[in-house]
Motif scaffolding. Structure first.
Motif, PDB file in Angstrom:
ATOM      1  N   PHE A  70       0.755  -1.202  -0.257  1.00 40.02           N
ATOM      2  CA  PHE A  70       0.049  -0.231   0.002  1.00 40.02           C
ATOM      3  C   PHE A  70       1.089   1.044   0.017  1.00 40.02           C
ATOM      4  CE2 PHE A  70      -2.373  -3.634   2.381  1.00 40.02           C
ATOM      5  CZ  PHE A  70      -4.093  -3.406   1.456  1.00 40.02           C
ATOM      6  N   LEU A  71       0.443   2.230  -1.037  1.00 41.93           N
ATOM      7  CA  LEU A  71       0.973   3.766  -1.186  1.00 41.93           C
ATOM      8  C   LEU A  71       0.582   4.348  -1.262  1.00 41.93           C
ATOM      9  CD1 LEU A  71       4.412   2.873  -3.203  1.00 41.93           C
ATOM     10  CD2 LEU A  71       3.885   3.668  -0.913  1.00 41.93           C
ATOM     11  N   PRO A  72       0.783   5.369  -0.452  1.00 48.19           N
ATOM     12  CA  PRO A  72      -0.330   6.478  -0.721  1.00 48.19           C
ATOM     13  C   PRO A  72      -0.617   7.097  -2.500  1.00 48.19           C
ATOM     14  CG  PRO A  72       0.979   7.368   0.800  1.00 48.19           C
ATOM     15  CD  PRO A  72       1.694   6.250   0.154  1.00 48.19           C
ATOM     16  N   ILE A  73      -1.780   7.135  -2.730  1.00 48.43           N
ATOM     17  CA  ILE A  73      -1.904   7.959  -4.307  1.00 48.43           C
ATOM     18  C   ILE A  73      -0.516   9.253  -4.961  1.00 48.43           C
ATOM     19  CG2 ILE A  73      -3.075   8.395  -6.195  1.00 48.43           C
ATOM     20  CD1 ILE A  73      -5.119   6.758  -4.779  1.00 48.43           C
ATOM     21  N   ARG A  74       0.217   9.165  -5.526  1.00 43.99           N
ATOM     22  CA  ARG A  74       0.698  10.422  -5.928  1.00 43.99           C
ATOM     23  C   ARG A  74      -0.250  10.954  -7.466  1.00 43.99           C
ATOM     24  NH1 ARG A  74       5.761  11.210  -3.118  1.00 43.99           N
ATOM     25  NH2 ARG A  74       5.478  12.956  -3.918  1.00 43.99           N
ATOM     26  N   TYR A  75       0.092  12.096  -7.850  1.00 35.22           N
ATOM     27  CA  TYR A  75      -0.078  12.988  -8.823  1.00 35.22           C
ATOM     28  C   TYR A  75       0.970  13.957  -9.043  1.00 35.22           C
ATOM     29  CZ  TYR A  75      -4.986  11.463  -6.908  1.00 35.22           C
ATOM     30  OH  TYR A  75      -5.996  10.885  -6.230  1.00 35.22           O
ATOM     31  N   PHE A  76       0.615  14.001 -10.777  1.00 32.00           N
ATOM     32  CA  PHE A  76       1.749  15.016 -11.140  1.00 32.00           C
ATOM     33  C   PHE A  76       1.091  16.456 -10.730  1.00 32.00           C
ATOM     34  CE2 PHE A  76       3.574  12.045 -14.286  1.00 32.00           C
ATOM     35  CZ  PHE A  76       4.689  12.449 -13.977  1.00 32.00           C
ATOM     36  N   ASP A  77       1.648  18.053 -11.015  1.00 31.84           N
ATOM     37  CA  ASP A  77       1.092  18.857 -11.161  1.00 31.84           C
ATOM     38  C   ASP A  77       0.040  19.008 -12.183  1.00 31.84           C
ATOM     39  OD1 ASP A  77       1.686  21.409 -12.376  1.00 31.84           O
ATOM     40  OD2 ASP A  77       1.785  22.221 -10.664  1.00 31.84           O
ATOM     41  N   PRO A  78      -1.190  19.725 -11.660  1.00 31.99           N
ATOM     42  CA  PRO A  78      -2.052  19.499 -12.548  1.00 31.99           C
ATOM     43  C   PRO A  78      -1.910  20.104 -14.072  1.00 31.99           C
ATOM     44  CG  PRO A  78      -3.292  20.601 -10.624  1.00 31.99           C
ATOM     45  CD  PRO A  78      -1.844  20.224 -10.607  1.00 31.99           C
ATOM     46  N   TYR A  79      -1.632  21.118 -14.120  1.00 28.74           N
ATOM     47  CA  TYR A  79      -0.911  21.158 -15.487  1.00 28.74           C
ATOM     48  C   TYR A  79      -0.141  20.157 -16.444  1.00 28.74           C
ATOM     49  CZ  TYR A  79       0.670  24.063 -19.817  1.00 28.74           C
ATOM     50  OH  TYR A  79       1.229  24.662 -20.906  1.00 28.74           O
ATOM     51  N   GLN A  80       0.814  19.682 -15.833  1.00 29.60           N
ATOM     52  CA  GLN A  80       1.650  19.003 -16.424  1.00 29.60           C
ATOM     53  C   GLN A  80       1.153  17.827 -16.921  1.00 29.60           C
ATOM     54  OE1 GLN A  80       5.184  17.544 -13.862  1.00 29.60           O
ATOM     55  NE2 GLN A  80       5.816  16.020 -14.972  1.00 29.60           N
ATOM     56  N   GLU A  81       0.333  17.374 -16.078  1.00 32.33           N
ATOM     57  CA  GLU A  81      -0.871  16.084 -15.807  1.00 32.33           C
ATOM     58  C   GLU A  81      -1.467  16.337 -17.257  1.00 32.33           C
ATOM     59  OE1 GLU A  81      -4.334  13.706 -14.265  1.00 32.33           O
ATOM     60  OE2 GLU A  81      -3.074  14.170 -12.622  1.00 32.33           O
ATOM     61  N   TYR A  82      -2.189  17.674 -17.615  1.00 25.55           N
ATOM     62  CA  TYR A  82      -3.249  17.986 -18.776  1.00 25.55           C
ATOM     63  C   TYR A  82      -2.084  17.521 -19.883  1.00 25.55           C
ATOM     64  CZ  TYR A  82      -5.372  21.074 -21.999  1.00 25.55           C
ATOM     65  OH  TYR A  82      -5.735  21.545 -23.365  1.00 25.55           O
ATOM     66  N   LEU A  83      -1.076  18.445 -19.759  1.00 21.21           N
ATOM     67  CA  LEU A  83      -0.100  18.557 -21.132  1.00 21.21           C
ATOM     68  C   LEU A  83       0.517  16.511 -21.488  1.00 21.21           C
ATOM     69  CD1 LEU A  83       2.555  21.438 -20.311  1.00 21.21           C
ATOM     70  CD2 LEU A  83       0.685  21.447 -21.643  1.00 21.21           C
ATOM     71  N   ILE A  84       0.566  16.134 -20.725  1.00 19.85           N
ATOM     72  CA  ILE A  84       0.357  14.231 -20.663  1.00 19.85           C
ATOM     73  C   ILE A  84      -0.153  13.717 -21.397  1.00 19.85           C
ATOM     74  CG2 ILE A  84       0.333  12.042 -20.030  1.00 19.85           C
ATOM     75  CD1 ILE A  84       2.068  13.688 -17.523  1.00 19.85           C
ATOM     76  N   VAL A  85      -2.138  14.252 -20.400  1.00 22.71           N
ATOM     77  CA  VAL A  85      -2.766  13.578 -21.459  1.00 22.71           C
ATOM     78  C   VAL A  85      -3.707  14.419 -22.814  1.00 22.71           C
ATOM     79  CG1 VAL A  85      -5.403  13.343 -21.658  1.00 22.71           C
ATOM     80  CG2 VAL A  85      -4.298  13.268 -18.910  1.00 22.71           C
ATOM     81  N   GLN A  86      -2.843  15.337 -23.415  1.00 23.12           N
ATOM     82  CA  GLN A  86      -2.495  16.013 -24.286  1.00 23.12           C
ATOM     83  C   GLN A  86      -2.438  15.142 -25.415  1.00 23.12           C
ATOM     84  OE1 GLN A  86      -4.919  18.613 -25.433  1.00 23.12           O
ATOM     85  NE2 GLN A  86      -4.369  17.161 -27.337  1.00 23.12           N
ATOM     86  N   ALA A  87      -0.484  15.046 -24.437  1.00 26.21           N
ATOM     87  CA  ALA A  87       0.154  14.363 -25.564  1.00 26.21           C
ATOM     88  C   ALA A  87      -0.626  12.937 -26.120  1.00 26.21           C
ATOM     89  CB  ALA A  87       1.539  14.238 -24.692  1.00 26.21           C
ATOM     90  N   MET A  88      -1.186  11.948 -24.634  1.00 31.65           N
ATOM     91  CA  MET A  88      -1.442  10.827 -25.719  1.00 31.65           C
ATOM     92  C   MET A  88      -2.732  10.545 -26.812  1.00 31.65           C
ATOM     93  SD  MET A  88      -1.928   9.918 -21.424  1.00 31.65           S
ATOM     94  CE  MET A  88      -3.499   8.204 -22.049  1.00 31.65           C
ATOM     95  N   ILE A  89      -3.651  12.592 -26.633  1.00 27.55           N
ATOM     96  CA  ILE A  89      -5.252  12.118 -27.626  1.00 27.55           C
ATOM     97  C   ILE A  89      -4.476  12.819 -28.768  1.00 27.55           C
ATOM     98  CG2 ILE A  89      -6.256  13.653 -27.824  1.00 27.55           C
ATOM     99  CD1 ILE A  89      -7.332  13.578 -25.204  1.00 27.55           C
ATOM    100  N   ASP A  90      -3.244  13.548 -29.143  1.00 31.59           N
ATOM    101  CA  ASP A  90      -3.056  13.454 -30.168  1.00 31.59           C
ATOM    102  C   ASP A  90      -1.632  12.227 -30.840  1.00 31.59           C
ATOM    103  OD1 ASP A  90      -3.090  16.500 -29.666  1.00 31.59           O
ATOM    104  OD2 ASP A  90      -0.787  16.814 -28.910  1.00 31.59           O
ATOM    105  N   ASP A  91      -0.927  11.854 -29.688  1.00 30.18           N
ATOM    106  CA  ASP A  91      -1.195  10.315 -30.582  1.00 30.18           C
ATOM    107  C   ASP A  91      -1.418   9.228 -30.391  1.00 30.18           C
ATOM    108  OD1 ASP A  91       2.190  10.860 -29.950  1.00 30.18           O
ATOM    109  OD2 ASP A  91       2.449   9.828 -27.953  1.00 30.18           O
ATOM    110  N   HIS A  92      -2.569   9.765 -30.003  1.00 33.53           N
ATOM    111  CA  HIS A  92      -3.953   8.749 -30.945  1.00 33.53           C
ATOM    112  C   HIS A  92      -4.887   8.783 -31.861  1.00 33.53           C
ATOM    113  CE1 HIS A  92      -8.055   6.678 -29.680  1.00 33.53           C
ATOM    114  NE2 HIS A  92      -8.486   8.008 -30.367  1.00 33.53           N
ATOM    115  N   ASN A  93      -5.106  10.322 -32.047  1.00 33.70           N
ATOM    116  CA  ASN A  93      -5.332  11.151 -32.520  1.00 33.70           C
ATOM    117  C   ASN A  93      -4.402  10.670 -34.781  1.00 33.70           C
ATOM    118  OD1 ASN A  93      -7.791  11.549 -31.654  1.00 33.70           O
ATOM    119  ND2 ASN A  93      -6.838  13.907 -31.652  1.00 33.70           N
ATOM    120  N   LYS A  94      -3.158  10.537 -34.321  1.00 30.15           N
ATOM    121  CA  LYS A  94      -1.961  10.095 -35.349  1.00 30.15           C
ATOM    122  C   LYS A  94      -2.477   8.632 -35.783  1.00 30.15           C
ATOM    123  CE  LYS A  94       1.347  13.359 -34.161  1.00 30.15           C
ATOM    124  NZ  LYS A  94       2.621  13.942 -33.541  1.00 30.15           N
ATOM    125  N   GLU A  95      -2.681   8.216 -34.536  1.00 26.64           N
ATOM    126  CA  GLU A  95      -2.304   6.427 -35.036  1.00 26.64           C
ATOM    127  C   GLU A  95      -4.045   6.168 -35.542  1.00 26.64           C
ATOM    128  OE1 GLU A  95      -0.835   3.508 -33.556  1.00 26.64           O
ATOM    129  OE2 GLU A  95       0.270   4.686 -34.550  1.00 26.64           O
TER     130      GLU A  95
END
Length: 326
Positions: free
Chosen positions: A254-279
């Motif tokens: 059991f480990l405490p849940i950790r997150y990125f800074d919200p803006y960094q997380e937004y950029l990561i998800v946007q990168a995922m979506i960009d890669d998805h759309n290219k595929e």
């Protein structure tokens, strides 16, 4: 064979395997933050077949800034597990294994860099293969020669294993038979075209380790996912009942849940979506190719949604598909 080489070839066999999961076990890997994403999108992010490869298969999900890297991810490691890894690797009869569902091509260099900066050593590093074939020369580290000898090491790294999509008990029923096979340069197992799950990959990986090291009598495994731990323990109980091993324990971490800074997380998800759309675009141009990946979602984009609660306004993001909001 000279004396030094002969002595290393006759080292006592491996009798214990200690297996450590990475995400949420050895390392508090950042997860998607439910507070930022609407429910459907949050579920899609954690799946590995909806938006590109999913959060845990996208390399940016382990992208930390240089200040954190310089401090060797201080505060992100599970120090209890770190100590267990360091203690395990010291023992000449123990095999210390890092086993993760992260993909090899995306994460081999990243995770190797992380553990090396932390001064952690493993005898085996198992990452999920890209083509459903475990190439053991990519898993066994040359440092294991000091434990098993040169000849055994050369034998181990010649192996390849085609992953078979099996459930837990089907896998366990074949373990005893597999453990009695002679080692060969290639495992003649039935291949399939579909991707195996992380659980299936880990089950086969463990069974092959037992085949490689038939003198093993003790297995210990640490993982953070409850359903995985139950599955592994069921397998281990079966191994014990048939006398293949004397001790086999799967332990929940059991480990405490950790997150990125919200803006960094937004950029990561946007990168995922960009890669998805290219595929998706590549697939649309090559639909006749049977090996092309099929997508449940077409091209998508992030859209903000405002919510009001007790006179406060907050924003969550959803995805929009061809003009239809989720």
């Amino acid at each position: 064979m000279d004396d030094s080489r002969r002595s290393r070839a006759n080292v006592d066999p491996i009798t214990r395997i200690n297996i450590f999961d990475f995400d949420g076990t050895l390392f508090a890997s950042p997860q998607p933050n439910h507070e930022l994403w609407e429910d459907p999108l949050f579920g899609y992010l954690k799946a590995d077949t909806m938006i590109f490869k999913g959060w845990y298969q996208h390399r940016k999900s382990l992208s930390f800034d240089e200040s954190i890297r310089r401090r060797r991810w201080k505060g992100w490691w599970n120090n209890e597990m770190v100590d267990l890894v360091r203690e395990s690797v010291k023992h000449p009869n123990s095999l210390t294994v890092l086993l993760t569902g992260r993909g090899y091509s995306e994460f081999h260099h990243i995770i190797t860099d992380m553990v090396e900066r932390k001064d952690l050593k493993f005898d085996v590093m198992g990452l999920k293969p890209d083509q459903n074939t475990i190439k053991w020369n990519l898993c066994y580290k040359s440092s294991i020669i000091q434990k098993v000898g040169d000849m055994k090491y050369e034998e181990l790294i010649r192996n390849e294993t085609s992953l078979v999509k099996v459930d837990m008990m089907e896998n366990s029923e074949h373990l005893e038979e597999q453990s009695n096979r002679s080692n060969s340069s290639r495992k003649k197992l039935k291949s399939i075209n579909t991707r195996v799950t992380t659980k299936e990959f880990k089950l086969m990986f463990i069974s092959e380790l037992l085949e490689h090291h038939p003198s093993v009598k003790s297995i210990r495994l640490w993982d953070d996912r409850e359903h995985h731990v139950k599955c592994f323990q069921c397998l281990f109980d079966d191994l014990k009942s048939r006398g293949i091993v004397d001790e086999a324990i799967a332990k929940m971490v059991f480990l405490p849940i950790r997150y990125f800074d919200p803006y960094q997380e937004y950029l990561i998800v946007q990168a995922m979506i960009d890669d998805h759309n290219k595929e998706v675009e590549r697939f649309s141009k090559a639909q006749a190719n049977e090996s092309s990946r099929k997508f449940s979602l077409g091209k998508i984009q992030l859209v903000p949604r405002e919510y009001y609660y007790n006179r406060y306004v907050y924003t969550k993001f959803a995805i929009q598909l061809e003009g239809v909001n989720f």
